[in-house]
Design a protein around this motif. Sequence first.
Motif, short mmCIF file in Angstrom:
data_model
loop_
_atom_site.label_atom_id
_atom_site.label_comp_id
_atom_site.label_asym_id
_atom_site.label_seq_id
_atom_site.Cartn_x
_atom_site.Cartn_y
_atom_site.Cartn_z
N LEU A 1 16.87 40.35 25.68
CA LEU A 1 16.68 41.76 26.05
C LEU A 1 15.61 41.90 27.14
O LEU A 1 15.72 42.77 28.01
CB LEU A 1 16.27 42.58 24.81
CG LEU A 1 17.36 42.83 23.77
CD1 LEU A 1 16.75 43.47 22.52
CD2 LEU A 1 18.46 43.72 24.32
N LYS A 2 14.60 41.04 27.09
CA LYS A 2 13.50 41.10 28.05
C LYS A 2 13.83 40.40 29.38
O LYS A 2 13.05 40.46 30.32
CB LYS A 2 12.24 40.46 27.45
CG LYS A 2 11.57 41.32 26.38
CD LYS A 2 10.98 42.57 26.99
CE LYS A 2 10.14 43.36 26.03
NZ LYS A 2 9.57 44.57 26.66
N LYS A 3 14.99 39.72 29.41
CA LYS A 3 15.40 38.99 30.62
C LYS A 3 14.32 38.00 31.06
O LYS A 3 13.89 37.98 32.22
CB LYS A 3 15.74 39.96 31.75
CG LYS A 3 16.95 40.85 31.45
CD LYS A 3 17.27 41.76 32.61
CE LYS A 3 18.59 42.47 32.44
NZ LYS A 3 18.69 43.30 31.23
N ALA A 4 13.87 37.17 30.14
CA ALA A 4 12.83 36.18 30.43
C ALA A 4 13.32 35.19 31.49
O ALA A 4 14.46 34.75 31.46
CB ALA A 4 12.46 35.43 29.15
N ASP A 5 12.43 34.86 32.43
CA ASP A 5 12.75 33.82 33.42
C ASP A 5 12.83 32.45 32.74
O ASP A 5 13.70 31.64 33.06
CB ASP A 5 11.68 33.77 34.51
CG ASP A 5 11.63 35.05 35.33
OD1 ASP A 5 12.71 35.62 35.60
OD2 ASP A 5 10.52 35.46 35.71
N PHE A 6 11.88 32.22 31.83
CA PHE A 6 11.83 30.96 31.09
C PHE A 6 11.37 31.25 29.66
O PHE A 6 10.65 32.22 29.42
CB PHE A 6 10.84 29.96 31.73
CG PHE A 6 11.18 29.60 33.15
CD1 PHE A 6 12.15 28.64 33.42
CD2 PHE A 6 10.54 30.22 34.21
CE1 PHE A 6 12.47 28.31 34.73
CE2 PHE A 6 10.84 29.90 35.52
CZ PHE A 6 11.82 28.94 35.78
N VAL A 7 11.77 30.38 28.75
CA VAL A 7 11.31 30.46 27.36
C VAL A 7 10.72 29.11 26.97
O VAL A 7 11.36 28.07 27.15
CB VAL A 7 12.45 30.82 26.39
CG1 VAL A 7 11.97 30.74 24.94
CG2 VAL A 7 12.99 32.22 26.68
N ILE A 8 9.48 29.13 26.48
CA ILE A 8 8.86 27.94 25.91
C ILE A 8 9.17 27.98 24.42
O ILE A 8 8.72 28.87 23.70
CB ILE A 8 7.33 27.93 26.13
CG1 ILE A 8 6.99 28.27 27.59
CG2 ILE A 8 6.76 26.59 25.72
CD1 ILE A 8 7.58 27.35 28.62
N LEU A 9 9.96 27.01 23.98
CA LEU A 9 10.54 27.04 22.64
C LEU A 9 9.98 25.90 21.80
O LEU A 9 10.30 24.73 22.02
CB LEU A 9 12.06 26.93 22.76
CG LEU A 9 12.92 27.19 21.54
CD1 LEU A 9 12.80 28.64 21.08
CD2 LEU A 9 14.39 26.87 21.87
N GLU A 10 9.14 26.24 20.83
CA GLU A 10 8.53 25.23 19.97
C GLU A 10 9.41 25.00 18.75
O GLU A 10 9.80 25.94 18.05
CB GLU A 10 7.14 25.66 19.53
CG GLU A 10 6.44 24.64 18.65
CD GLU A 10 5.13 25.13 18.07
OE1 GLU A 10 4.70 24.57 17.05
OE2 GLU A 10 4.53 26.06 18.64
N VAL A 11 9.69 23.74 18.48
CA VAL A 11 10.45 23.36 17.29
C VAL A 11 9.66 23.74 16.04
O VAL A 11 8.44 23.58 15.99
CB VAL A 11 10.73 21.84 17.31
CG1 VAL A 11 11.22 21.34 15.96
CG2 VAL A 11 11.73 21.51 18.41
N GLY A 12 10.36 24.23 15.02
CA GLY A 12 9.69 24.56 13.77
C GLY A 12 9.43 23.32 12.93
O GLY A 12 8.30 23.03 12.54
N LEU A 13 10.48 22.55 12.65
CA LEU A 13 10.35 21.36 11.82
C LEU A 13 11.33 20.29 12.29
O LEU A 13 12.54 20.53 12.36
CB LEU A 13 10.63 21.71 10.35
CG LEU A 13 10.55 20.57 9.34
CD1 LEU A 13 9.12 20.03 9.24
CD2 LEU A 13 11.02 21.04 7.96
N GLY A 14 10.79 19.12 12.63
CA GLY A 14 11.65 18.02 13.04
C GLY A 14 12.19 18.22 14.44
O GLY A 14 11.46 18.17 15.42
N GLY A 15 13.49 18.46 14.54
CA GLY A 15 14.12 18.63 15.85
C GLY A 15 15.62 18.71 15.73
O GLY A 15 16.24 19.72 16.02
#
Length: 432
Positions: free
Chosen positions: A133-147
């Motif tokens: 919705l925010k039309k992000a240019d980039f997202v830094i996505l941190e894994v919650g557990l494991g991968g």
Amino acid sequence: MSRENAIEKIKEFERFGSRLGLERMSVLMERLGNPQKDLKYIHVAGTNGKGSVCRYLYEGLQGNGYKVGLFTSPFLQVFNERIEFDHQLISDEDLERCTGLVLEQVEEMMAKGLDSPTEFEVITAVAFVYFHLKKADFVILEVGLGGRGDSTNVIEKPLASVITSISYDHMDRLGNTLAEIASEKAGIIKEGVPVIMNVDRREAAKVLAKEAYEKNCVLHDVSKIKYAITEKSIEGYSLDTNIYGTDYAEVQISMAGKHQMQNVLTALVTLELLRKDSIIKVERSRLYAGLKKARQMGRFEVMKENPYVIIDGAHNEDGAAALKKTAEELLPDQKILFVTGMLGDKDTEKILDHFCQIADDFVVTEPDNSRKYPAVQLAEDLEKRGKHCVVLADSAEACRYALAHRENYGAVIFAGSLYLIGEIRGLLKDKL
């Protein structure tokens, strides 16, 4: 739906536990129109350091004018900390709106007899909807557990797969050896996507290198990059380095500890690769300003000076080792009062091996969590090691005691559980 109601509804999914696997997440995202497919990601996994690396990446990109989303976990004080965009935590209104959209589809899934998503899967879906919705240019996505089976791994092809470290944690779900844990983290590696790793344990690094090779990925080993620390203090560090022919001199950061050198290097390598591939444009002065601005709550965070009051989220063996090294480096010969409380599913013996090298005087308390390690038992463990303990199971009482006695010490350090640190941080904000 109010913010409180939205959070309560999300918490209801706790009953489904933490179940790795992408089937439920894939179905949910499909029903939401797959908003995650329209976004560009840097995917970050690892045992320790991933939160700080995410923060450096976020601030570095923001500093260069990009609109960036940041998804991290867990939160320390308020739920909204998990989802951040353009230097703002997700607003209560946006949290309500996006949660409503996600839960509408979850209810339809359950009505059809499909498996319910877990709590973390619902939160991840809310983040994807919000960043779309925010039309992000980039997202830094941190894994919650494991991968491999983490809900964030529903994304198809990130710009980069970053793995910050591999050590023993969450062994009940990730495996009992470093190779097994590394195999789970390696699950974020996608066909042809650059892999940036900073893993010093050879057993784990070999697993990641093999996975990268099999997926036709160029592997970048940050641990091989040389650097020089030019300044260091409790306020932060400065370093010089050269990354693939590009000089980075006098890079200043505001997070303390030698381990933060590795974290900022990991972020710099990632950003340099994106710059060389013309995915981003970087103005040096703006990048430096962004990196210096980066601060991670609860990471050797100085809450007060004279004497120092510090909180640190050291909650596993490697985190405790990093805290010990930082305390030795920045608080040499200081008498320290150490306030700690832990969860029962952690390797308390190995964590205490490091904590006991920091201080002789302890205040032992408990985090407000059903998995808490009893304070009386923790005190017995410490007293067997010759330490002096004051047992105050109530964290607010422990905080008051420590502050009342801090003038007798060079520093007071709170560490042991992120849940405890979140509680203490709120208390300190009110009292200092």
